[in-house]
Motif scaffolding. Structure first.
Motif, PDB file in Angstrom:
ATOM      1  N   GLU A 414       0.827  -1.200   0.000  1.00 24.92           N
ATOM      2  CA  GLU A 414       0.000   0.000   0.000  1.00 24.92           C
ATOM      3  C   GLU A 414       0.869   1.261   0.000  1.00 24.92           C
ATOM      4  O   GLU A 414       0.567   2.246  -0.688  1.00 24.92           O
ATOM      5  CB  GLU A 414      -0.922  -0.006   1.217  1.00 24.92           C
ATOM      6  CG  GLU A 414      -1.879   1.163   1.301  1.00 24.92           C
ATOM      7  CD  GLU A 414      -2.806   1.295   0.108  1.00 24.92           C
ATOM      8  OE1 GLU A 414      -3.211   2.438  -0.187  1.00 24.92           O
ATOM      9  OE2 GLU A 414      -3.124   0.273  -0.536  1.00 24.92           O
ATOM     10  N   ARG A 416       3.799   1.459  -1.335  1.00 23.14           N
ATOM     11  CA  ARG A 416       4.360   1.543  -2.693  1.00 23.14           C
ATOM     12  C   ARG A 416       3.307   2.051  -3.680  1.00 23.14           C
ATOM     13  O   ARG A 416       3.628   2.828  -4.589  1.00 23.14           O
ATOM     14  CB  ARG A 416       4.881   0.173  -3.126  1.00 23.14           C
ATOM     15  CG  ARG A 416       6.170  -0.210  -2.424  1.00 23.14           C
ATOM     16  CD  ARG A 416       6.631  -1.581  -2.811  1.00 23.14           C
ATOM     17  NE  ARG A 416       7.900  -1.900  -2.148  1.00 23.14           N
ATOM     18  CZ  ARG A 416       8.286  -3.123  -1.827  1.00 23.14           C
ATOM     19  NH1 ARG A 416       7.494  -4.167  -2.100  1.00 23.14           N
ATOM     20  NH2 ARG A 416       9.439  -3.323  -1.227  1.00 23.14           N
ATOM     21  N   ARG A 417       2.077   1.618  -3.534  1.00 24.12           N
ATOM     22  CA  ARG A 417       1.008   2.083  -4.424  1.00 24.12           C
ATOM     23  C   ARG A 417       0.869   3.597  -4.354  1.00 24.12           C
ATOM     24  O   ARG A 417       0.558   4.250  -5.352  1.00 24.12           O
ATOM     25  CB  ARG A 417      -0.313   1.398  -4.046  1.00 24.12           C
ATOM     26  CG  ARG A 417      -1.456   1.679  -5.032  1.00 24.12           C
ATOM     27  CD  ARG A 417      -2.759   1.093  -4.547  1.00 24.12           C
ATOM     28  NE  ARG A 417      -3.271   1.783  -3.371  1.00 24.12           N
ATOM     29  CZ  ARG A 417      -3.878   2.960  -3.401  1.00 24.12           C
ATOM     30  NH1 ARG A 417      -4.053   3.602  -4.530  1.00 24.12           N
ATOM     31  NH2 ARG A 417      -4.321   3.510  -2.275  1.00 24.12           N
ATOM     32  N   ARG A 418       1.156   4.147  -3.167  1.00 25.07           N
ATOM     33  CA  ARG A 418       1.063   5.598  -2.984  1.00 25.07           C
ATOM     34  C   ARG A 418       2.368   6.319  -3.329  1.00 25.07           C
ATOM     35  O   ARG A 418       2.472   7.534  -3.171  1.00 25.07           O
ATOM     36  CB  ARG A 418       0.677   5.911  -1.541  1.00 25.07           C
ATOM     37  CG  ARG A 418      -0.640   5.270  -1.116  1.00 25.07           C
ATOM     38  CD  ARG A 418      -0.977   5.626   0.314  1.00 25.07           C
ATOM     39  NE  ARG A 418      -2.091   4.830   0.829  1.00 25.07           N
ATOM     40  CZ  ARG A 418      -2.832   5.191   1.859  1.00 25.07           C
ATOM     41  NH1 ARG A 418      -2.595   6.332   2.493  1.00 25.07           N
ATOM     42  NH2 ARG A 418      -3.812   4.418   2.285  1.00 25.07           N
TER      43      ARG A 418
END
Length: 452
Positions: A414, A416-418
């Motif tokens: 999560e 990394r997704r951001r």
């Protein structure tokens, strides 16, 4: 200099089955972690697989606590940090290796040699967490009844660090020629005596190992008292903090950076990493139940001992009315003064009773405790990072390996997704991965400055 837009992550290598004192009784955790090298290696591998920047091992020079606590507490046995991390250096490839060592009861020459060795063994991944001893239990293992006072410990620490850095500089980087034809092994003009004469130490030098690959192993500090912040601003390249609220974290971050800037240091060369205890559940209820289970495993004796220690061992908690409000101040401690202040400030803001504060100390020891879903934990971390309350986080897993696996598998993706955490290593040394400059050798620098 521009701040990197991605956070740093470190893993606290707990000696017990997790950071929570009840963790060792959880059926999912091993009870004998303290002296099992394979279990430490497994945790380091988990962190390295997730591209964490470093693993960190805390330490005291002795058992900190009385026999009542020893009977029921885990985490009291474990490897000496430099020994353990030297072993882990051969079982890891990229992750930084942070060992805690006290300036109060070591000698500078001995410690300089050990950290230089660790940096060579790990090919440039060593770091020194610089501490002053904080407990009379330690003092009594070294022929003293009590610790020196707070200011004296920091004065010794400041001189100690300068001596160690000087010893690392006694060999210039290009001193070794090793020419078999000429018979010249080293350029004698590039090896230097330190000849330090100070209030606390007298050290001739040179060190009997070549300069560390990083110049100096990364220097880490955790000062939060007035004396501690001044010391951290002067020598710390990574600074650990325990800041349970966003506002106190922002204030500490601003104060430290300002003090470092006043000493001519760049903001991105002084990194603040705050402690966080993430208890992850796929639902909020699941995460809460994990914490409640750990609390049920924690005996009353351990609750009182933990709270007494972190509040400075200045109050008999068994004699207080547990349902009365915690006072705004307690007698000053010679233990970790900043942690006592953090806990008392938190209790004042939340209007805690003694019972509530004792429970909070057991659960978090003053660090930020976040119980929730991966999104909720990521939200908190990103908020702390974006609002300049930290440059990164020390992950204090309540249980291991389960709590760490939950964080790696659920929270890291999560982040990394951001766009807030990396997916791989970019440098060969810990300094390179943290964005820190290689240390300049004082003797080489002096030689260059004397040239016409």
């Amino acid at each position: 200099m521009r701040r990197n837009d991605q956070m740093k992550l470190g893993l606290y290598l707990t000696r017990g089955a997790g950071y929570h004192p009840g963790a060792w009784r959880d059926p999912s955790t091993p009870a004998n972690r303290g002296v099992d090298i394979d279990q430490y290696a497994d945790l380091a591998a988990l962190a390295e697989g997730a591209a964490f920047h470093l693993v960190f091992l805390a330490d005291h020079q002795g058992v900190i606590g009385d026999h009542t606590a020893i009977a029921r507490a885990s985490g009291i046995e474990g490897f000496e940090p430099i020994t353990l991390l030297s072993a882990l250096s051969s079982r890891t490839q990229n992750i930084g290796l942070v060992a805690t060592a006290t300036t109060t009861y070591y000698q500078p020459y001995y410690l300089a040699r050990m950290f230089a060795s660790l940096d060579h063994l790990s090919r440039g991944r060593a770091a020194w967490n610089i501490v002053t001893s904080a407990s009379n239990f330690e003092a009594q293992n070294f022929g003293e009844k009590e610790l020196p006072d707070h200011e004296t410990r920091y004065a010794r620490a400041r001189e100690f660090v300068e001596v160690v850095k000087g010893l690392w500089d006694t060999w210039q980087d290009d001193v070794f020629i090793r020419n078999k034809q000429s018979g010249i092994y080293a350029d004698a003009t590039k090896v230097h005596l330190l000849n330090h004469r100070g209030k606390h130490f007298s050290v001739r030098g040179p060190l009997n190992i070549s300069r560390p690959p990083q110049g100096y192993p990364v220097l880490i500090q955790a000062g939060a008292s007035d004396a501690g912040i001044a010391f951290a601003a002067e020598v710390g390249e990574v600074v650990y903090t325990a800041e349970p609220s966003l506002e106190s974290g922002k204030q500490y971050y601003m104060t430290l950076k300002e003090k470092a800037r006043a000493l001519g240091r760049e903001d991105d060369q002084v990194l603040v990493m705050t402690g966080i205890i993430p208890i992850v559940g796929r639902t909020k209820q699941e995460a809460s139940e994990k914490l409640q289970r750990l609390q049920s495993y924690t005996h009353t004796d351990v609750l009182f001992e933990e709270a007494s220690l972190w509040l400075g061992s200045v109050t008999d908690l068994r004699s207080v009315n547990l349902d009365s409000l915690v006072p705004e101040a307690l007698p000053q401690t010679n233990f970790i003064q900043s942690r006592q202040k953090v806990l008392l400030d938190l209790a004042a803001r939340r209007k805690f009773t003694w019972r509530q504060l004792i429970r909070l100390v057991s659960d978090s020891r003053g660090h930020r405790l976040v119980v929730g879903t991966p999104d909720e934990i990521a939200d908190t971390m990103v908020d702390v990072f974006d609002q300049h309350a930290a440059d990164g986080f020390n992950i204090l897993s309540a249980t291991v390996p389960g709590g760490l696996k939950d964080f790696v598998e659920l929270v890291v993706p999560e982040l990394r997704r951001r766009g807030k955490f990396r997916s791989r290593y970019f440098g060969e040394t810990l300094r390179e991965n943290l964005g820190l400059k290689r240390s300049v050798n004082r003797f080489t620098q002096a030689s260059v400055s004397r040239r016409p």
